[in-house]
Write an enzyme that holds these catalytic residues in place. Structure first.
Site, short mmCIF file in Angstrom:
data_model
loop_
_atom_site.label_atom_id
_atom_site.label_comp_id
_atom_site.label_asym_id
_atom_site.label_seq_id
_atom_site.Cartn_x
_atom_site.Cartn_y
_atom_site.Cartn_z
N GLU A 157 0.80 -1.23 0.00
CA GLU A 157 0.00 0.00 0.00
C GLU A 157 0.84 1.29 0.00
OE1 GLU A 157 -2.71 -0.48 3.27
OE2 GLU A 157 -3.54 -2.32 2.44
N ASN A 198 2.14 -4.65 -3.41
CA ASN A 198 0.74 -5.00 -3.21
C ASN A 198 -0.05 -3.75 -2.83
OD1 ASN A 198 -1.22 -7.22 -2.90
ND2 ASN A 198 -1.18 -6.75 -0.71
N HIS A 234 -10.36 -6.00 -2.50
CA HIS A 234 -11.41 -5.92 -1.49
C HIS A 234 -12.58 -5.17 -2.13
CE1 HIS A 234 -8.94 -7.55 1.70
NE2 HIS A 234 -7.98 -6.68 1.41
N GLU A 262 -6.04 -10.59 -2.17
CA GLU A 262 -6.83 -10.48 -0.95
C GLU A 262 -8.33 -10.39 -1.27
OE1 GLU A 262 -5.36 -7.43 1.70
OE2 GLU A 262 -3.28 -7.74 1.07
N ASP A 264 -12.12 -10.41 -1.48
CA ASP A 264 -13.40 -10.64 -0.83
C ASP A 264 -14.41 -9.68 -1.46
OD1 ASP A 264 -12.75 -8.20 0.56
OD2 ASP A 264 -12.08 -9.32 2.31
#
Length: 448
Positions: A157, A198, A234, A262, A264
């Protein structure tokens, strides 16, 4: 990035069998996701909590996924809570579990502005001291797991939404080259590991992903060891970026791998059949986009069960973001992932949305006629298959409106070509004749 926090059964009650979610064994006959992914040359992974890797959670983590990401166990605050005092217990546990189950490990994460120990964030460091601390941390952690970690999220990030560098202890203290230095130090500690940057909200083509693209292009031109980019993903139900596959491809065209790291897909609670159907479509589109690009290494879900998801604690009123529910029953999203990986499955409806009634229409000294009516309210089915085991030696002799096969006491009845569809608010019925002797107990039936 974030903290982590079967089938349908027919239960006989007074001759009525209600379709309910039960244990995850209901999808055990499906080809595991990891096998489907391997056939496509892809990784399908999940973030895990080490202390939970037992029982059903451990069984699913080992059987369904070919890669594990420690949700929190490898972050700086976890491994070195006090300067010079290390705790590798959970990280070691996850790596050992992965090795025992022939899985890769994705190391997460070496350089981040979050979940750092207070001694680090509260210290007063010169630039030289801060650089030394970071180099030593990377060398220590990557070195410990040398040869056992397939890929590392080295820098996590680094960007703001507008594509500028995020103001962090690392950027403020070391400048933008902290990224190149971290990658160089990680490569020195384990030359075989794949090294990634990432970030989130970089799934589609936008200002933030373009900044990441330009950074990777620059690092490649400078000879800095950078092997891949991680798109966290996300997402919110119904909001998969239309440019996802295009974005994956443009990074791949730079000569680096891409991973969805990641994934979801959260929804406003409570979940309902429409939201779960859209969520399934979203999971499918993300996985399909990765499958379509050769250099997309694979997809990792950020926790595979809703009971282990970070979403409810971070986004009040949202949840149900993973492929399994709180009780480890596969949701429509699970089957959608399988389909995107080339599998064929029968997707059960949401819990409580469909029910079935079983009745013995007539019975005589050597035989009986049985009937099952499946009805849906709040969901629909495109196909169905009912499976049960007779408990008293009954034998099916004839069936209608279904194709039934029996092996020993095990029976499987699938829809006919004309009645696989059960609409919301509708029903279908199938029947059969059978023989019995002595007793004719009602069996428990699973749909799958």
């Amino acid at each position: 990035m974030r903290s982590l926090r079967t089938g349908l059964s027919l239960a006989a009650v007074a001759g009525t069998l209600a379709l309910l979610f039960t244990a995850p064994a209901a999808h055990a006959a499906d080809t595991p996701l990891r096998d489907l992914a391997a056939a496509k040359g892809k990784v399908i992974g999940t973030a895990v909590t080490g202390s939970k890797l037992t029982g059903t959670y451990g069984d699913l983590a080992g059987a369904q996924f070919n890669s594990l990401t420690p949700g929190n166990a490898m972050k700086w605050g976890s491994v070195e809570p006090t300067q010079g005092s290390f705790n590798w217990t959970e990280a070691d546990q996850i790596v050992a579990f992965a090795q025992a189950h022939n899985q890769q490990v994705r190391g997460h994460t070496l350089v981040w502005h979050n979940q750092n120990p207070s001694w680090l964030t509260n210290g007063s460091w010169t630039s030289a001291q801060l650089g030394s601390l970071l180099q030593n941390h990377i060398a220590t952690e990557v070195g410990r797991y040398k040869g056992r970690i397939t890929a590392w999220d080295v820098v996590n990030e680094p960007f703001n939404e507008d594509g500028t560098y995020r103001s962090t202890i690392w950027y403020n203290g070391l400048g933008a080259d902290y990224i190149a230095n971290a990658l160089t130090w990680a490569h020195a500690a384990d030359p075989a590991a794949k090294l990634y940057i990432n970030d989130y909200n970089v799934e589609g083509v936008n200002a933030k992903s373009t900044a990441l693209y330009n950074l990777v292009k620059d690092l490649k031109a400078r000879g800095v060891p950078i092997d891949g980019v991680g798109l966290q993903a996300h997402l919110i139900v119904g909001q998969v970026p239309a440019t996802l596959q295009q974005n994956i491809q443009r990074f791949a065209d730079l000569g680096v791998d891409v991973a969805v790291t990641e994934l979801d897909v959260r929804m406003a609670l409570p979940a309902d059949s429409a939201k779960l159907a859209q969520q399934a479509a979203d999971f499918k589109s993300v996985v399909a986009a990765c499958v379509a690009v050769t250099r997309c290494a694979g997809v990792t879900v950020w926790g595979f069960a809703d009971s282990d998801s970070w979403v409810p604690g971070t986004f009040p009123g949202y949840g149900a973001a993973t492929p399994y529910d709180d009780n480890y029953a596969p949701k429509p999203a699970y089957y959608a992932i399988a389909e995107a990986l080339g599998g064929t499955t029968t997707t059960p409806p949401p819990s409580g949305a469909c029910s079935a009634t079983y009745s013995v229409q007539s019975q005589w000294n050597t035989g009986f006629t049985g009937q099952v009516t499946v009805s849906c309210s709040g969901a629909s089915l495109s196909s169905w298959k009912a499976n049960w085991t007779f408990g008293a030696g009954q034998q099916i002799t004839q069936a209608w409106n279904a194709t039934c096969t029996q092996s020993g006491s095990s029976v499987s009845c699938a829809n006919a070509s004309y009645n696989g569809s059960v609409p919301d608010g509708g029903s279908v019925t199938f029947g059969f004749n059978g023989s019995w002797s002595g007793s004719n107990p009602v069996p428990t039936v699973t749909l799958g």
